[in-house]
Design an enzyme around this catalytic site. Structure first.
Site, PDB file in Angstrom:
ATOM      1  N   GLY A 153      42.016  26.095  88.153  1.00  0.00           N
ATOM      2  CA  GLY A 153      41.586  24.724  87.881  1.00  0.00           C
ATOM      3  C   GLY A 153      42.077  24.216  86.526  1.00  0.00           C
ATOM      4  O   GLY A 153      42.248  23.002  86.336  1.00  0.00           O
ATOM      5  N   GLU A 186      45.389  22.950  87.216  1.00  0.00           N
ATOM      6  CA  GLU A 186      45.226  21.741  88.045  1.00  0.00           C
ATOM      7  C   GLU A 186      44.815  20.544  87.188  1.00  0.00           C
ATOM      8  O   GLU A 186      45.266  19.418  87.393  1.00  0.00           O
ATOM      9  CB  GLU A 186      44.192  22.008  89.152  1.00  0.00           C
ATOM     10  CG  GLU A 186      44.722  23.018  90.168  1.00  0.00           C
ATOM     11  CD  GLU A 186      43.692  23.426  91.203  1.00  0.00           C
ATOM     12  OE1 GLU A 186      42.598  23.887  90.794  1.00  0.00           O
ATOM     13  OE2 GLU A 186      43.964  23.274  92.405  1.00  0.00           O
ATOM     14  N   GLU A 204      44.263  31.652  92.174  1.00  0.00           N
ATOM     15  CA  GLU A 204      43.134  31.574  93.115  1.00  0.00           C
ATOM     16  C   GLU A 204      43.231  32.598  94.244  1.00  0.00           C
ATOM     17  O   GLU A 204      42.230  33.166  94.666  1.00  0.00           O
ATOM     18  CB  GLU A 204      43.047  30.158  93.731  1.00  0.00           C
ATOM     19  CG  GLU A 204      42.428  29.111  92.824  1.00  0.00           C
ATOM     20  CD  GLU A 204      43.439  28.468  91.876  1.00  0.00           C
ATOM     21  OE1 GLU A 204      44.530  29.032  91.681  1.00  0.00           O
ATOM     22  OE2 GLU A 204      43.127  27.407  91.328  1.00  0.00           O
ATOM     23  N   ALA A 237      38.208  27.102  87.239  1.00  0.00           N
ATOM     24  CA  ALA A 237      36.823  26.854  87.662  1.00  0.00           C
ATOM     25  C   ALA A 237      35.938  27.976  87.107  1.00  0.00           C
ATOM     26  O   ALA A 237      36.411  29.097  86.917  1.00  0.00           O
ATOM     27  CB  ALA A 237      36.762  26.833  89.179  1.00  0.00           C
TER      28      ALA A 237
HETATM   29  C1  LIG Z   1      37.884  23.589  93.537  1.00  0.00           C
HETATM   30  C2  LIG Z   1      38.738  24.786  93.265  1.00  0.00           C
HETATM   31  C3  LIG Z   1      39.183  24.895  91.837  1.00  0.00           C
HETATM   32  C4  LIG Z   1      40.168  26.005  91.494  1.00  0.00           C
HETATM   33  O1  LIG Z   1      41.322  25.903  92.273  1.00  0.00           O
HETATM   34  C5  LIG Z   1      39.508  27.340  91.633  1.00  0.00           C
HETATM   35  C6  LIG Z   1      39.698  28.155  90.390  1.00  0.00           C
HETATM   36  O2  LIG Z   1      40.081  27.708  89.352  1.00  0.00           O
HETATM   37  S1  LIG Z   1      39.271  29.758  90.556  1.00  0.00           S
HETATM   38  C7  LIG Z   1      39.535  30.418  88.942  1.00  0.00           C
HETATM   39  C8  LIG Z   1      40.963  30.690  88.692  1.00  0.00           C
HETATM   40  N1  LIG Z   1      41.103  31.336  87.397  1.00  0.00           N
HETATM   41  C9  LIG Z   1      41.269  32.669  87.257  1.00  0.00           C
HETATM   42  O3  LIG Z   1      41.318  33.403  88.217  1.00  0.00           O
HETATM   43  C10 LIG Z   1      41.410  33.162  85.847  1.00  0.00           C
HETATM   44  C11 LIG Z   1      40.616  34.436  85.660  1.00  0.00           C
HETATM   45  N2  LIG Z   1      40.640  34.873  84.291  1.00  0.00           N
HETATM   46  C12 LIG Z   1      41.664  35.555  83.757  1.00  0.00           C
HETATM   47  O4  LIG Z   1      42.685  35.787  84.366  1.00  0.00           O
HETATM   48  C13 LIG Z   1      41.491  36.048  82.345  1.00  0.00           C
HETATM   49  O5  LIG Z   1      40.115  36.112  82.067  1.00  0.00           O
HETATM   50  C14 LIG Z   1      42.175  35.196  81.266  1.00  0.00           C
HETATM   51  C15 LIG Z   1      43.706  35.335  81.402  1.00  0.00           C
HETATM   52  C16 LIG Z   1      41.787  33.751  81.360  1.00  0.00           C
HETATM   53  C17 LIG Z   1      41.761  35.727  79.880  1.00  0.00           C
HETATM   54  O6  LIG Z   1      42.049  37.077  79.792  1.00  0.00           O
HETATM   55  P1  LIG Z   1      41.454  37.957  78.606  1.00  0.00           P
HETATM   56  O7  LIG Z   1      41.727  37.285  77.338  1.00  0.00           O
HETATM   57  O8  LIG Z   1      42.013  39.331  78.825  1.00  0.00           O
HETATM   58  O9  LIG Z   1      39.896  37.923  78.806  1.00  0.00           O
HETATM   59  P2  LIG Z   1      38.984  38.606  79.947  1.00  0.00           P
HETATM   60  O10 LIG Z   1      39.683  38.666  81.277  1.00  0.00           O
HETATM   61  O11 LIG Z   1      38.446  39.872  79.405  1.00  0.00           O
HETATM   62  O12 LIG Z   1      37.837  37.522  80.092  1.00  0.00           O
HETATM   63  C18 LIG Z   1      37.013  37.186  78.996  1.00  0.00           C
HETATM   64  C19 LIG Z   1      35.701  36.700  79.535  1.00  0.00           C
HETATM   65  O13 LIG Z   1      35.924  35.446  80.217  1.00  0.00           O
HETATM   66  C20 LIG Z   1      35.313  35.494  81.502  1.00  0.00           C
HETATM   67  N3  LIG Z   1      36.109  34.649  82.403  1.00  0.00           N
HETATM   68  C21 LIG Z   1      37.453  34.621  82.540  1.00  0.00           C
HETATM   69  N4  LIG Z   1      37.816  33.682  83.415  1.00  0.00           N
HETATM   70  C22 LIG Z   1      36.670  33.088  83.840  1.00  0.00           C
HETATM   71  C23 LIG Z   1      36.405  32.041  84.745  1.00  0.00           C
HETATM   72  N5  LIG Z   1      37.382  31.368  85.387  1.00  0.00           N
HETATM   73  N6  LIG Z   1      35.133  31.706  84.935  1.00  0.00           N
HETATM   74  C24 LIG Z   1      34.142  32.332  84.297  1.00  0.00           C
HETATM   75  N7  LIG Z   1      34.340  33.336  83.417  1.00  0.00           N
HETATM   76  C25 LIG Z   1      35.593  33.712  83.200  1.00  0.00           C
HETATM   77  C26 LIG Z   1      35.371  36.955  81.868  1.00  0.00           C
HETATM   78  O14 LIG Z   1      34.431  37.257  82.861  1.00  0.00           O
HETATM   79  C27 LIG Z   1      35.035  37.611  80.535  1.00  0.00           C
HETATM   80  O15 LIG Z   1      33.636  37.533  80.376  1.00  0.00           O
HETATM   81  P3  LIG Z   1      32.826  38.647  79.544  1.00  0.00           P
HETATM   82  O16 LIG Z   1      31.426  38.218  79.679  1.00  0.00           O
HETATM   83  O17 LIG Z   1      33.419  38.618  78.177  1.00  0.00           O
HETATM   84  O18 LIG Z   1      33.109  39.919  80.277  1.00  0.00           O
END
Ligand SMILES: CCC[C@H](O)CC(=O)SCCNC(=O)CCNC(=O)[C@H](O)C(C)(C)COP(=O)([O-])OP(=O)([O-])OC[C@H]1O[C@@H](n2cnc3c(N)ncnc32)[C@H](O)[C@@H]1OP(=O)([O-])[O-]
Length: 673
Positions: free
Chosen positions: A100, A103, A123, A61
């Site tokens: 998500g 999912e 999450e 998400a």
């Molecule tokens: C209804 C319910 C639905 C569901 O169950 C709820 C969810 O999914 S909750 C979500 C569950 N998902 C998570 O918790 C996943 C959280 N994310 C991660 O774990 C890592 O970012 C990921 C492994 C994906 C990439 O790692 P990496 O390669 O080291 O890269 P990085 O970490 O340096 O990030 C690069 C840029 O991407 C941005 N950004 C990232 N994710 C999101 C997002 N979801 N959204 C928006 N932005 C996001 C991050 O801010 C950064 O921005 P900036 O402006 O460049 O600073």
């Protein structure tokens, strides 16, 4: 948004487009809904592939949308419609499929992933639950235990693990989208009845209740530990000194005496905390080596932590005179009382009268060292754990005469170094090593009685320790304990007959001493309780030599090996350690059970999800701990430490109050003293 195009004649390819991680923003969701509709409505399209642009499937998400007014199509019906589609939908996963994102993939009928991709439901780390079907589809796909683990820990799994768990249908090293398109072509027209995960029933489990009970226990342990970790900062000593009434002294400049492994780590930790450090080593060769090692340790730390270190924050010296103007000294010379005595006598002359003198010792008498100085009230122990710049635990050992300000200063300095500082009283081994001694003894006794290092280690590792006691002993070096036992007059292998296994009227196992006599010091010599491919090797392999050695040893001492199960290993090793913990509480060496639990989780690898030894005792039930200890003591009357401690018995007599009430029972006892 999402791009839609038809490829290979009959495959509708939907590409999520929302840099950098293709999070499911309103426009992406809208794009998916529109594209799916188009694909399903197009006669020429027989199957669908969903992928993400730039090598990332989907990061979940869009977190940036949280807290804002919801717009665009909701996620849950969108995923449901994909699952209900009458054409096969294949997820082509590259990079990440998280939250998500996973999912969404679980709503597809097939999941193909690149080998380097990571999948998970993180999450929980955002304070959320996987609310777009993750909690429903994942358990149906991989079973409740594995799903519960992923959902409650939020951990990311590799594609290989995801394949093994059954989350993925196929893993590829090649272009994932190409492979997925080919696969989509191959399943065109096949029935999708068995592919819609929400129609699966959850595999029935006979022990579902105990599984949930276990998960609840873990949650309780983690919550307990969260508070325990904070409680240790509110330290107190039996003499009445307390964290809130004791004023720490400012420490700007510190010195480290002795630049062996520990001294170097401490120097790095002090410099990383922003102090200027005088690093003293009287052996020229060791000093030269330290001058090279310390800056590279600092550099590595700075790269890891993204920080910068002032290169001139450390000055090196070959003489103790260089510490004349420092606020605090940490002595880290070899663990030898005569040597430490000499250093403290020197420091007492060289330093300013108000300099705090600390000793990094793992067991020596802090009061005795204090007595070598002009200001014993300014002496405390600072027991670091190797590697000192990495390990979180610091035991701050107050002596009989340590002033409240001295304890407060050491505690605060520990915190500044990023450590969890725990104040403990002065006794042999302090809290951590004193308890460890009992645990090690039991492990040796178990070998004598028929167990193998492999069996003991497996039981402890399955309990949650990162390493069992024998693998750990090989890593830290068997010679360390041997030296201490020799100094204590215990390691005498010339004794024969029954006296070979008795010291001071108690059962003793010379196994560790015998191994050292064979030059088996553990990893460093390539041989210990296990064998390694070379000195310094890290992969422990079962060693037939050791098994023969154990057989011969038992035969020599008339010991008939018996079958020992994992439960006995856990009870013997852990309950005796816990029992010593109660003894430590009773003596006031540690102020409360949280102190002991923090020491064990941060310093000895006790699994955090089991809360620490004292919390574990509470969970197992104190009556049961007493009952088992008594039973083992009956079987081994020459092991006095198996006798339940007075405090443990008193707690049971008081109706086994929960752990947060133990302090009251301890306090009542102390007030009667
Ligand atoms: C209804 C319910 C639905 C569901 O169950 C709820 C969810 O999914 S909750 C979500 C569950 N998902 C998570 O918790 C996943 C959280 N994310 C991660 O774990 C890592 O970012 C990921 C492994 C994906 C990439 O790692 P990496 O390669 O080291 O890269 P990085 O970490 O340096 O990030 C690069 C840029 O991407 C941005 N950004 C990232 N994710 C999101 C997002 N979801 N959204 C928006 N932005 C996001 C991050 O801010 C950064 O921005 P900036 O402006 O460049 O600073």
């Amino acid at each position: 948004m999402a791009q839609y195009r038809r490829v290979s004649g009959s495959v509708g390819l939907i590409t999520l487009q929302n840099p950098p991680v293709n999070a499911l923003s309103a426009s992406v969701r809208q794009g998916i809904v529109d594209s799916v509709k188009r694909a399903l409505g197009d006669q020429k399209v027989k199957s669908v592939v969903i992928c993400g642009q730039n090598g990332v499937f989907c990061g979940g998400a869009d977190i940036r949308e949280f807290g804002r007014q919801m717009s665009g199509p909701p996620l849950v019906p969108m995923i449901h419609d994909i699952e209900a589609a009458n054409k096969p939908v294949v997820a082509a996963i590259e990079g990440s499929a998280l939250g998500g994102g996973l999912e969404l993939a679980l709503g597809c009928h097939y999941r193909i992933s690149h080998s380097k991709a990571k999948l998970g439901l993180p999450e929980v780390t955002l304070g959320l639950l996987p609310a777009a079907g993750g909690t429903q589809r994942l358990p149906r796909l991989i079973g409740v235990p594995a799903a519960l683990n992923l959902i409650t820990t939020g951990r990311h799994v590799t594609a290989a693990e995801a394949l093994q768990l059954g989350i993925l249908d196929h893993v590829t090293e090649h272009n994932t989208v190409d492979v997925a398109v080919k696969f989509a072509l191959s399943v065109t027209g096949e029935s999708l009845d068995g592919r819609r995960i929400s129609s699966f029933s959850c595999a029935p489990l006979s022990d579902l209740d105990s599984l949930f009970e276990e998960a609840m226990l873990k949650a309780r342990a983690l919550q307990y530990f969260f508070f325990a970790q904070r409680a240790v900062g509110r330290w107190s000593t039996p003499s009445g000194a307390r964290w809130d009434t004791s004023q720490p002294r400012p420490v700007r400049k510190a010195a480290v005496i002795g630049l062996g492994t520990m001294g170097r780590g401490i120097t790095v930790a002090l410099a990383q905390a922003g102090l200027s450090v005088v690093a003293v080593e009287t052996h020229a060769k060791q000093l030269m080596e330290a001058k090279k090692a310390v800056p590279s340790m600092l550099k590595r730390g700075a790269v890891r932590g993204g920080t910068t270190i002032e290169p001139d924050s450390i000055t090196y010296s070959e003489t103790v005179q260089a510490v004349a103007d420092v606020d605090l000294v940490i002595e880290a010379v070899f663990e030898d009382m005569a040597l430490k005595e000499k250093v403290f006598q020197q420091l007492s002359i060289v330093c300013k009268p108000d300099t705090l003198l600390c000793t990094n010792t793992s067991s020596l008498d802090v009061d005795h060292l204090a007595s070598q100085t002009r200001h014993p009230e300014l002496v405390v122990g600072m027991h670091f754990f190797a590697p000192a710049h990495v390990m979180k635990l610091l035991e701050v050992v107050y002596g009989r005469r340590s002033s409240p300000a001295a304890v407060a200063t050491a505690m605060q300095l520990g915190k500044k170094m990023g450590k969890v500082s725990v104040a403990v009283g002065n006794c042999r081994g302090f809290a951590g090593n004193r308890m460890l001694k009992r645990y090690l003894e039991q492990a040796f006794f178990l070998l004598e009685e028929g167990a193998t290092p492999e069996l003991v280690d497996r039981a402890l590792e399955e309990f949650g320790f990162p390493m069992g006691v024998f693998r750990m002993s090989d890593l830290s070096g068997l010679d360390v304990g041997w030296r201490v036992r020799k100094a204590d007059g215990l390691a005498d292998t010339s004794l024969t007959g029954t006296s070979a296994r008795v010291r001071q009227g108690c059962r003793y196992s010379p196994l560790g001493d015998l191994l050292c006599e064979h030059g088996r010091f553990g990893q460093k010599t390539g041989r210990g309780w296990y064998q390694y491919d070379k000195p310094g090797g890290r992969v422990a392999k079962s060693d037939p030599w050791l098994h023969n050695f154990l057989d011969e040893y038992r035969a020599r001492h008339g010991l008939v090996p018996r079958c020992i199960d994992q439960q006995e290993v856990l009870e013997r090793c852990l309950f005796v350690l816990i029992n010593e913990g109660f003894q430590i509480l009773e003596e006031g060496i540690a102020a409360g059970p949280e102190d002991i639990d923090a020491i064990y989780v941060f310093g000895y690898g006790w699994p955090r999800h089991r809360g620490g030894p004292m919390f574990y005792a509470d969970m197992v039930g104190l009556e049961r701990v007493v009952e088992r200890l008594e039973r083992y003591h009956q079987a081994h009357p020459n092991v006095p430490y198996l006798q339940p401690s007075g405090l443990l018995r008193r707690l049971v007599a008081n109706g086994s109050p929960p752990i947060h009430k133990w302090r009251n029972v301890i306090k009542n006892r102390n007030s009667q003293l």
